[in-house]
Write a protein that holds these residues in place. Structure first.
Motif, PDB file in Angstrom:
ATOM      1  N   ARG A 507     -44.496   2.520   8.488  1.00  0.00           N
ATOM      2  CA  ARG A 507     -45.644   1.924   7.983  1.00  0.00           C
ATOM      3  C   ARG A 507     -46.131   0.666   8.862  1.00  0.00           C
ATOM      4  N   LYS A 510     -48.291   1.876  11.628  1.00  0.00           N
ATOM      5  CA  LYS A 510     -49.670   2.554  11.077  1.00  0.00           C
ATOM      6  C   LYS A 510     -50.544   1.191  10.936  1.00  0.00           C
ATOM      7  N   ALA A 511     -49.898   0.121  10.488  1.00  0.00           N
ATOM      8  CA  ALA A 511     -50.518  -1.213  10.131  1.00  0.00           C
ATOM      9  C   ALA A 511     -50.941  -1.825  11.613  1.00  0.00           C
ATOM     10  N   LEU A 513     -52.593  -0.329  13.820  1.00  0.00           N
ATOM     11  CA  LEU A 513     -53.825   0.459  14.324  1.00  0.00           C
ATOM     12  C   LEU A 513     -55.106  -0.534  13.801  1.00  0.00           C
ATOM     13  N   SER A 516     -59.404   1.866   9.997  1.00  0.00           N
ATOM     14  CA  SER A 516     -59.094   2.498   8.728  1.00  0.00           C
ATOM     15  C   SER A 516     -59.191   3.843   9.276  1.00  0.00           C
ATOM     16  N   THR A 518     -58.599   5.595  12.101  1.00  0.00           N
ATOM     17  CA  THR A 518     -57.303   5.522  12.832  1.00  0.00           C
ATOM     18  C   THR A 518     -56.130   5.865  12.064  1.00  0.00           C
ATOM     19  N   ARG A 519     -56.080   4.638  11.083  1.00  0.00           N
ATOM     20  CA  ARG A 519     -54.900   4.649  10.319  1.00  0.00           C
ATOM     21  C   ARG A 519     -54.953   6.173   9.522  1.00  0.00           C
ATOM     22  N   HIS A 520     -56.127   6.466   9.067  1.00  0.00           N
ATOM     23  CA  HIS A 520     -56.139   7.884   8.221  1.00  0.00           C
ATOM     24  C   HIS A 520     -55.771   9.132   9.119  1.00  0.00           C
ATOM     25  N   PHE A 522     -53.564   8.925  11.675  1.00  0.00           N
ATOM     26  CA  PHE A 522     -52.184   8.661  11.853  1.00  0.00           C
ATOM     27  C   PHE A 522     -51.207   9.194  10.371  1.00  0.00           C
ATOM     28  N   TYR A 575     -47.221   5.479   0.281  1.00  0.00           N
ATOM     29  CA  TYR A 575     -47.050   6.482   1.505  1.00  0.00           C
ATOM     30  C   TYR A 575     -46.649   7.713   0.892  1.00  0.00           C
TER      31      TYR A 575
END
Length: 587
Positions: A507, A510-511, A513, A516, A518-520, A522, A575
Motif C-alpha cells: 500500500r 501504491k500511495a 504513485l 488515480s 496509475t494507482r488504479h 497498479f 485493499y
C-alpha cells in the motif's frame, strides 16, 4: 418554538477574555431565553447578555465532535475529528498547527469521556426544573463541564428536546448566557430529530449573534435546512463556507438532496459536478438519493447523469453498498420500454456470470497499460527518493544489472516474508518447502533475501540455503535494505506473465504513485499477479490463494451491466474487493 428573542437595547458586552470582532445593530445586542416546559403553567424567561463574535470556519477535520453525530461516515472509514480549543465556551478560532493543539484535542476529549464514564452521568427522562437541575449538578461537584457532558449524553441517548431545553434554562439562569458550544450541541440534537422549528430558531439566533460560524455549525445548519422548506438557505451557507475553504462532501450531498427533493434537477447536477471538480468523492447515500429520484422523475438529463455516476464508480474503483445497489437495480427496472431485469449473484473464478453467461472483463492489462505502469513504478517508486532511505544507488544498480543478466523469471519471491509465515517452523525450512514446491512446476524462480541469511544461524541453516540456491536464483540485499522495490522491479522487468509471492499489500508503494489512474492500474496489476500463501502445513500441504482472472469493477456491454457491491454483513478493507455482484440484463 422560539426560545430566544430580543428584549432590550442595552449596550454590547464582552464575553470572557475574547473581545468582540465587530458591532451589531443595537436592537440585536440583548436577548432573553424562553423555555416552554411541558407540564408547566407558565413560561420562564431569563434575560442574558451576549457577545457578537465571529466563529471563523476551520477545517472540517477539526470541527466540534458533537456536530459530527449527524454526519455520515464513509465506508473507507474516514472519521471526522472533533473541534477542539483551549476554551470551549467561546467560538474563538485557533490554528490546527499551533503548538500543543493535538495534545489539547486529545486531552479534552479523553477528559470528557473519562469523566462521563467515571461518574455515570445520564440524562433524565423528563424535563427538570431549574432547582432540580441544580440539585443534580450538585451531585457532580468538581465537574466544570457538567452541561457539556450532559448534552453529549442527550445526543447519544437521543433525549427529548424538552429535556435539553430544561437544561439550557438552568444554564441561562445561572450564567446569564448560553455559550456557543452548548448552542451548537443543542442544534445537533435538533437536527438529529428533525425538529425544524427549533433548527429555524437556532439558525435565526446565530445569524444575529455571529457574523460567521465554524464549519461544525455550518454543516449542522446545512443538513437541517436542506431537508426543509427553507432549503435554499442551505445553499447560501454553502457559499459562505466556500469563501474560506472547500466544503465537505457531506455539505454538498445535503444541498444536492435538498435540490432533488424540490425537483431542481439542473441545480442538483451542477452541485454534483462542482463537487467532483473539487476532488471530493460523493457519499454513497448522496448517490442513492439521485437514483431514487430517477425512479420517480423521468428526465433525459438525469438519466444521463445516472449512467455517468456508474462510469464514475468504475473509473474510481468505488463499490456501492446494498442500499445503493438496490436503488440502482430499481432505477434500471423502472426505465420505460427498456425491460431491464436485475439479479444478485456471485462470480466464479472462470469470470463468467451465471445469470447472463457474459464473460467479465479480464484483469490483465493491455500492453500499453502495462508499459505505462512499468514506467511510472520505476520512476516514482523504485527510483524515487524514498527508495534510497532503505537502499543505495549502488545496490540498486547492482540489482538491476543482476536482473538484466538473469531474467525473465516466472515468479519472484519475497524470501523473508514467506519464511515468516509459520511461527512453528524454522525460517529456512519454511522457505525451502515453498521454493521446492514451486520448483516442481518447472518455473524460473528469483528469491529476494538479506545477507544475514548467509551467515549460518538457528533460523538460517547453511545447508538449507545452499539447497534452495540449486532450485532458484537468489539476490541477497543489505540487511537494512527494503525488499519491495526490488520485488516490483524484477517482476515488471520479467514481463506481464511474471507473478510475485508475498503477503505484503504494497500500500505504501501504491500511495507513491502520482495519480488515480496509475494507482488504479497498479491495483489491477497487483490483483492479477500477486500470489499469497494461504495454507502451509509443514511437510504436508502448501496452497495459494487463487488469482482472479476478471476485474472487479463496474462494467457494461450495452445490454448488460455488472456491478460489484458491498455485502452489508461483510467488513471489507480498502485493499479488498467485493464478492457479490448485481447483474442487469436488457431483455
Amino acid at each position: 418554538m422560539a426560545f430566544f428573542r430580543p428584549t432590550s437595547f442595552s449596550g454590547l458586552q464582552t464575553l470572557g477574555k475574547y473581545p468582540m470582532f465587530w458591532p451589531v445593530p443595537r436592537c440585536q445586542r440583548l436577548f432573553a431565553v424562553i423555555f416552554h416546559l411541558p407540564n408547566r403553567k407558565h413560561v420562564k424567561c431569563f434575560p442574558f447578555t451576549t457577545t457578537s463574535q465571529s466563529a471563523i470556519p476551520v477545517d472540517p477535520k477539526v470541527t466540534h465532535m458533537l456536530s459530527t453525530k449527524t454526519r455520515s461516515k464513509g465506508r473507507d472509514g474516514e472519521e471526522k475529528e472533533g473541534r477542539a480549543r483551549g476554551d470551549t465556551s467561546s467560538p474563538h478560532p485557533f490554528s490546527l498547527f499551533s503548538a500543543g493543539a493535538a495534545k489539547r484535542r486529545s486531552k479534552n476529549q479523553e477528559e470528557l469521556l473519562m469523566i462521563s464514564k467515571k461518574n455515570g452521568i445520564r440524562p433524565p427522562e423528563k424535563p427538570l426544573s431549574v432547582a432540580e437541575w441544580e440539585e443534580l449538578r450538585g451531585e457532580f461537584k468538581g465537574i466544570s463541564k457538567f452541561e457539556d457532558i450532559m448534552l453529549e449524553q442527550m445526543i447519544k441517548c437521543n433525549s427529548s428536546i424538552d429535556v435539553a431545553k430544561s437544561l439550557l434554562s438552568m444554564v441561562a439562569m445561572r450564567k446569564g448566557d448560553i455559550s456557543y458550544n452548548l448552542l451548537v450541541k443543542y442544534l445537533a440534537l435538533c437536527v438529529r430529530q428533525e425538529q425544524m422549528a427549533e433548527v429555524y430558531d437556532v439558525y435565526d439566533i446565530m445569524k444575529v449573534r455571529f457574523k460567521t460560524l465554524e464549519t461544525g455549525a455550518y454543516s449542522l445548519l446545512i443538513k437541517g435546512l436542506s431537508g426543509s422548506n427553507r432549503w435554499r438557505e442551505a445553499l447560501s451557507l454553502l457559499e459562505e463556507i466556500k469563501k474560506v475553504m472547500t466544503p465537505s462532501k457531506g455539505n454538498y450531498g445535503d444541498c444536492i438532496k435538498g435540490a432533488l427533493n424540490n425537483q431542481e434537477i439542473n441545480l442538483a447536477c451542477e452541485l454534483y459536478h462542482e463537487m467532483l471538480a473539487k476532488g471530493l468523492i460523493p457519499n454513497l447515500d448522496t448517490l442513492q438519493v439521485v437514483f431514487d429520484t430517477g425512479k420517480c422523475v423521468k428526465d433525459d438529463q438525469l438519466n444521463s447523469e445516472l449512467l455517468g455516476i456508474l462510469l464514475y464508480l468504475r473509473e474510481n474503483q468505488l463499490y456501492p453498498g446494498e442500499a445503493l445497489m438496490q436503488s440502482i437495480k430499481l432505477w434500471f427496472e423502472s426505465i420505460p420500454g427498456e425491460k431491464w431485469e436485475g439479479h444478485l449473484t456471485t462470480i466464479k473464478n472462470s469470470g463468467k456470470c451465471p445469470v447472463c453467461n457474459q464473460n467479465l472483463e479480464a484483469i490483465h492489462l493491455s500492453q500499453e497499460e502495462y508499459n505505462a505502469l512499468k514506467e511510472k513504478i520505476i520512476k516514482d517508486v523504485i527510483q524515487g527518493t524514498d527508495t534510497f532511505r532503505k537502499t543505495t544507488p549502488q545496490e540498486l544498480e547492482e540489482f538491476q544489472n543482476f536482473v538484466g543478466n538473469h531474467s525473465p523469471y516466472d515468479i519472484v519471491i519475497d524470501g523473508l516474508n514467506v519464511a515468516n509465515v509459520s511461527k512453528k517452523r524454522n525460517q529456512s525450512q519454511t522457505l525451502l518447502d515453498v521454493v521446492f514446491h514451486l520448483a516442481q512446476q518447472n518455473v524460473r524462480l528469483l528469491v529476494l533475501g538479506r545477507k544475514h541469511m548467509l551467515t549460518g544461524s538457528h533460523s538460517w541453516k547453511r545447508h538449507m540455503v545452499a539447497a534452495m540456491q540449486k532450485k532458484a536464483d537468489f539476490f541477497f540485499a543489505e540487511n537494512v535494505s527494503e525488499d519491495d522495490p526490488f520485488l516490483l522491479y524484477a517482476t515488471l522487468h520479467s514481463g506481464s506473465h511474471c507473478k510475485f509471492l508475498t503477503r505484503d499489500l504494497l500500500r505504501d508503494h501504491k500511495a507513491c504513485l502520482p495519480d488515480s489512474l496509475t494507482r488504479h492500474l497498479f491495483f489491477k496489476w497487483q490483483r492479477g499477479h500477486q500470489m499469497v500463501l494461504s495454507h502451509y502445513w509443514p511437510g504436508k500441504r502448501i496452497t495459494f490463494q487463487p488469482i482472479l482472472t476478471y476485474d472487479t469493477v463496474v462494467q457494461t456491454t450495452g445490454d448488460t451491466w455488472h456491478i460489484p457491491y458491498d455485502d452489508q454483513l461483510v467488513e471489507r478493507y480498502s485493499y479488498e474487493v467485493p464478492t457479490k455482484w448485481l447483474c442487469l440484463q436488457r431483455k
